[in-house]
Motif scaffolding. Structure first.
Motif, PDB file in Angstrom:
ATOM      1  N   ARG A  77       0.820  -1.215   0.000  1.00  0.00           N
ATOM      2  CA  ARG A  77       0.000   0.000   0.000  1.00  0.00           C
ATOM      3  C   ARG A  77       0.852   1.261   0.000  1.00  0.00           C
ATOM      4  O   ARG A  77       0.391   2.344   0.335  1.00  0.00           O
ATOM      5  N   LEU A 111      -6.033   6.536   0.197  1.00  0.00           N
ATOM      6  CA  LEU A 111      -5.134   5.701  -0.577  1.00  0.00           C
ATOM      7  C   LEU A 111      -5.181   6.190  -2.017  1.00  0.00           C
ATOM      8  O   LEU A 111      -6.245   6.373  -2.582  1.00  0.00           O
ATOM      9  N   ASP A 113       0.255   5.633  -4.308  1.00  0.00           N
ATOM     10  CA  ASP A 113       0.693   4.814  -3.191  1.00  0.00           C
ATOM     11  C   ASP A 113       0.930   3.390  -3.662  1.00  0.00           C
ATOM     12  O   ASP A 113       1.911   2.751  -3.330  1.00  0.00           O
TER      13      ASP A 113
END
Lengths: 723, 79
Positions: A412, A519, A523
């Protein structure tokens, strides 16, 4: 009195014996027990200290050459006694410094004691540093609250706390008195100097809605809406079918009302659940049951993804602490405090990490040691087939769990790096030939295995990744290495690993170092980008000359005004770019939305694609009218450091100046505001051909470009590729 | 006044009120110590519970009016 018998007692029992001894026996007992005791217990310390005034020949026992120096318990007693005696403060300091290193689970207590002595000695900065170090050891509520009170007292006397200033308003249906001191200390620990406004308890609606409230007068950067299950006003069963709509709708209105008056980020509690539920399972099973409605509200809160609202996941924190610990019925009845005092550090830690993420202080790199951290054993001695990782051994499983956790972080967008005292070849071998390894060599953005000191290697890692050392989290099983890094680099987050590797993941996870607010695609692609970067650099080496290198990169820039598709990434870049950033203005999601809607503001994102792939959005610009409508000031100009030296900034400036010309702007002003980190752009405007206009003593400066009189030179190696 | 708990309790009072020379007496109360407000009572209760490893009941906390009350409660709860 039989000394052997006394020594066989546990600390608490020994404390009781000493508490009740006749004064006449005290000397004989302490003489036998203190210097021979091998354990340290602060209750025992407190009991002995309480009886010292009655001790015969006290001066001899408390002398600088006391026989008590031989044991941990003795040293603690001496340090504590000397701390109250002005003439012995240097001796006390020295002893506390030893105890900080030696006293294991009491290290945080020793730091607090040393902070007190330093304050007595007039060393305010040292005292503040000790309190911050104390908080870094993650002490429980009791110790943390003592350290927090002391920090407040130092601050009230004008002590400087290092870090970035932020203003936090708290509205709550419970008492807020216990929170501010703790929150100030935990914020200071993470580089934030928090000024806090606690609204009177119970009036959170008025405080949020009323433009004239104390909350709005305070002008907070963050508002924490600390609600809990009671505030939902639900019955165990039979709530209206639209109860969740109503509760969620009301919260949305409160946020909107508050943000209309004060543009800020809101930290909204998701609802915890009642610790006792008379309807039992039915509250979850039945439509209109309290647990079901609360779960529905929470789901909406998370799914809403409102700009400028961050949800604090209280149900998860409550589960982590245990519901029985999270709620303290007596404390609620007595003091209207919820959640319970012992879980406040956990909750406030989460606030601080979310705020840190919002202002660009999130950690970015997980730096991992190898031997006895990523695997059990020493690869240089046991060989790649002698170390243990993965099944069948339990210890191997524990280390594999850490690897899996690290891999998930990497997936992530968190960067991984190895920092190991090892031969390079030895340390790479397990990644190639040991069964059970989860991580592969190319999961790491950097792999450093040598015999240098770790602080030097950590600096190296930060430099190569173009990041500050304060974005590193250091994981190493060796307490000596941890102590060394702590001493030399207090800005690095050092994880206190427990002795049992099964606890490694928990120790890293607990503090939420890598908490992120949203997010983005970048990323997910970051590691690829860093790897592609490595290839780009090898091309640079091959190409030899810079021009040839730039030409072969075949760079295409996609750019356009901020829009919904790039919104999250724009906010993220605005709030975490520290180095190539001329003004370091942190605009939040709500402000960005406002810029997008304002036709007078010119915004632009820049996405760079080259022959190795997509670099994602690497730059942002924002210009708005200044003192006259035909003068623009560049509010924001920032760029990702990984595309430095590639003419991207030239392309960006050319784009802005062309847009200015098109809109009939006469002059464009650039402003440089110096920070600890943005020295690399101090001369950016001069370098791009702007004329210096004014300069302040602190290095801040403004520059102008005369749009009508000058033309920006063409950018040779970057082509425009549309939006 | 003498109690095996006096010294440690005194430490708690000194720390919370930031008075390193405070001498604890049974009669010490919000009337004689102006900084002792309702928040301080909660802090004293939490710190005492934690330091001595005891819990006070809702009634006990509500009835606390002076330092002597803490000592009486501790006498009953700590062996």
């Amino acid at each position: 009195m039989n000394a052997e018998l006394l020594l066989a007692l546990d600390d608490r029992a020994l404390a009781r014996v000493i508490a009740h001894l006749p004064a006449a026996d005290l000397g004989a007992v302490l003489a036998e027990v203190v210097s021979r005791r091998t354990s340290l217990d602060l209750e025992l310390v407190g009991t002995v200290l309480g009886r010292l005034p009655e001790l015969a020949e006290r001066e001899r026992w408390l002398a600088v050459d006391s026989p008590w120096r031989g044991s941990l318990l003795g040293r603690w007693l001496l340090a504590q006694s000397w701390s109250g005696d002005h003439s012995r403060i240097p001796a006390a300091m020295e002893l506390w410094s030893e105890l900080v290193e030696q006293s294991g689970r009491y290290a945080a207590d020793a730091l607090l004691e040393r902070a007190k002595v330093r304050r007595e000695a007039g060393d305010v900065a040292g005292s503040v540093a000790d309190l911050i170090a104390c908080a870094q050891r993650q002490p429980g509520y009791a110790l943390l609250s003592k350290a927090a009170r002391l920090l407040d007292r130092l601050a009230a006397k004008g002590a400087a706390i290092p870090g970035r200033n932020i203003r936090i308003g708290i509205v709550s249906s419970s008492t807020v008195e216990l929170t501010p001191p703790l929150l100030r200390l935990l914020a200071a620990r993470d580089g934030l100097v928090a000024e806090i406004y606690g609204a009177p308890f119970g009036v959170y609606r008025q405080e949020l809605m009323d433009p004239g409230s104390g909350l709005h007068a305070f002008k907070p950067d963050f508002i924490i809406v600390a609600l809990h299950w009671r505030d939902a006003g639900l019955e165990p069963l039979g709530n209206a079918p639209d109860a969740a709509d109503r509760i969620f709708g009301e919260l949305q209105q409160l946020w909107a009302a508050a943000q209309r008056v004060t543009p800020c980020t809101i930290l909204q509690h998701a609802f915890d659940f009642p610790p006792h539920e008379s309807a039992g399972l039915l509250a979850a099973r039945e439509i209109g049951g309290r647990a079901q409605v609360l779960a529905e509200v929470n789901l909406r809160l998370f799914r809403a993804r409102m700009p400028g609202v961050v949800i604090v996941d209280c149900p998860r924190l409550a589960a982590q602490a245990g519901a029985e610990t999270w709620s303290d019925d007596a404390l609620w009845h007595v003091a209207k405090q919820h959640p319970a005092a012992p879980v406040l550090p956990l909750l406030l830690d989460r606030y601080v990490r979310l705020i840190a993420a919002r202002v660009g202080l999130a950690k970015k790199v997980l730096v991992l040691d190898l031997d006895n951290t990523l695997w059990a054993g020493v690869v240089g001695e046991d060989g790649p087939h002698g170390i243990k990782v993965g099944p069948p051994t339990p210890i191997g499983e524990a280390h594999a769990a850490l690897q899996r956790y690290a891999l998930e972080l990497k997936n992530r967008g968190v960067l991984l790096a190895v920092c190991s005292k090892n031969n390079d070849a030895d340390s790479r071998e397990p990644f190639r030939s040991t069964l059970g390894m989860v991580l592969k060599e190319d999961d790491f953005a950097l792999f450093i295995a040598n015999w240098e000191e770790k602080p030097a290697n950590l600096r190296q890692i930060a430099q190569q990744l173009n990041l500050g050392t304060d974005s590193l989290v250091f994981v190493d099983d060796n307490p000596l290495e941890r102590a060394k890094v702590r001493r030399e680099m207090p800005e690095v987050a050092v994880v206190d690993l427990p002795a049992d590797p099964a606890g490694y993941v928990g120790a890293i996870d607990r503090r939420g170092y890598f908490e992120a607010l949203a997010l983005s695609e970048e990323d997910l692609a970051r590691n690829e980008a860093y790897k592609a970067n490595a290839s780009r650099y090898s091309l640079k080496a091959e190409a030899g000359d810079v021009e040839g290198f730039l030409r072969r990169l075949d760079m295409r820039m996609h750019h356009g005004p901020f829009n919904g598709a790039v919104h999250d990434r724009v906010v993220q870049l605005l709030n975490k770019t520290n180095q190539f950033n001329v003004t370091t203005r942190r605009h939040g999601p709500a402000e960005v939305a406002a810029f997008r809607a304002n036709p007078a503001v010119w915004t632009q994102y820049f996405r760079l694609v080259d022959c190795f792939g997509d670099n994602g959005i690497i730059g942002l610009m924002l210009a708005r009218p200044a003192e006259a409508a035909d003068i623009w000031e560049i509010d924001t100009l920032l760029m990702s450091c990984r595309v430095l030296g590639r003419q991207a900034e030239e392309f960006m400036m050319a784009t802005l100046l062309a847009a200015a010309k098109e809109r009939g702007i006469a002059r464009v002003r650039g402003r440089y505001l110096p920070t600890a980190k943005n020295g690399m752009v101090a001369d950016l405007f001069s370098r791009l051909g702007f004329m210096e206009e004014s300069r302040m003593a602190d290095g801040a400066a403004t520059y102008v470009w005369d749009v009508r009189g000058r033309v920006f030179p063409p950018v040779a190696f970057v082509r425009s590729a549309g939006a | 006044m003498s109690s095996p708990h006096l010294f440690r309790l005194q430490g708690i009072f000194r720390e919370i009120f930031d008075q390193p020379a405070l001498m604890l007496t049974a009669g010490l109360s919000p009337a004689t110590l102006p900084e002792w407000d309702s928040v301080a009572t909660v802090q004293l209760v939490l710190a005492t519970e934690q330091t001595f490893g005891v819990r006070f009941t809702t009634n006990e906390v509500a009835a606390i009016t002076c330092a002597g009350d803490f000592l009486t409660l501790l006498e009953a709860k700590v062996p």
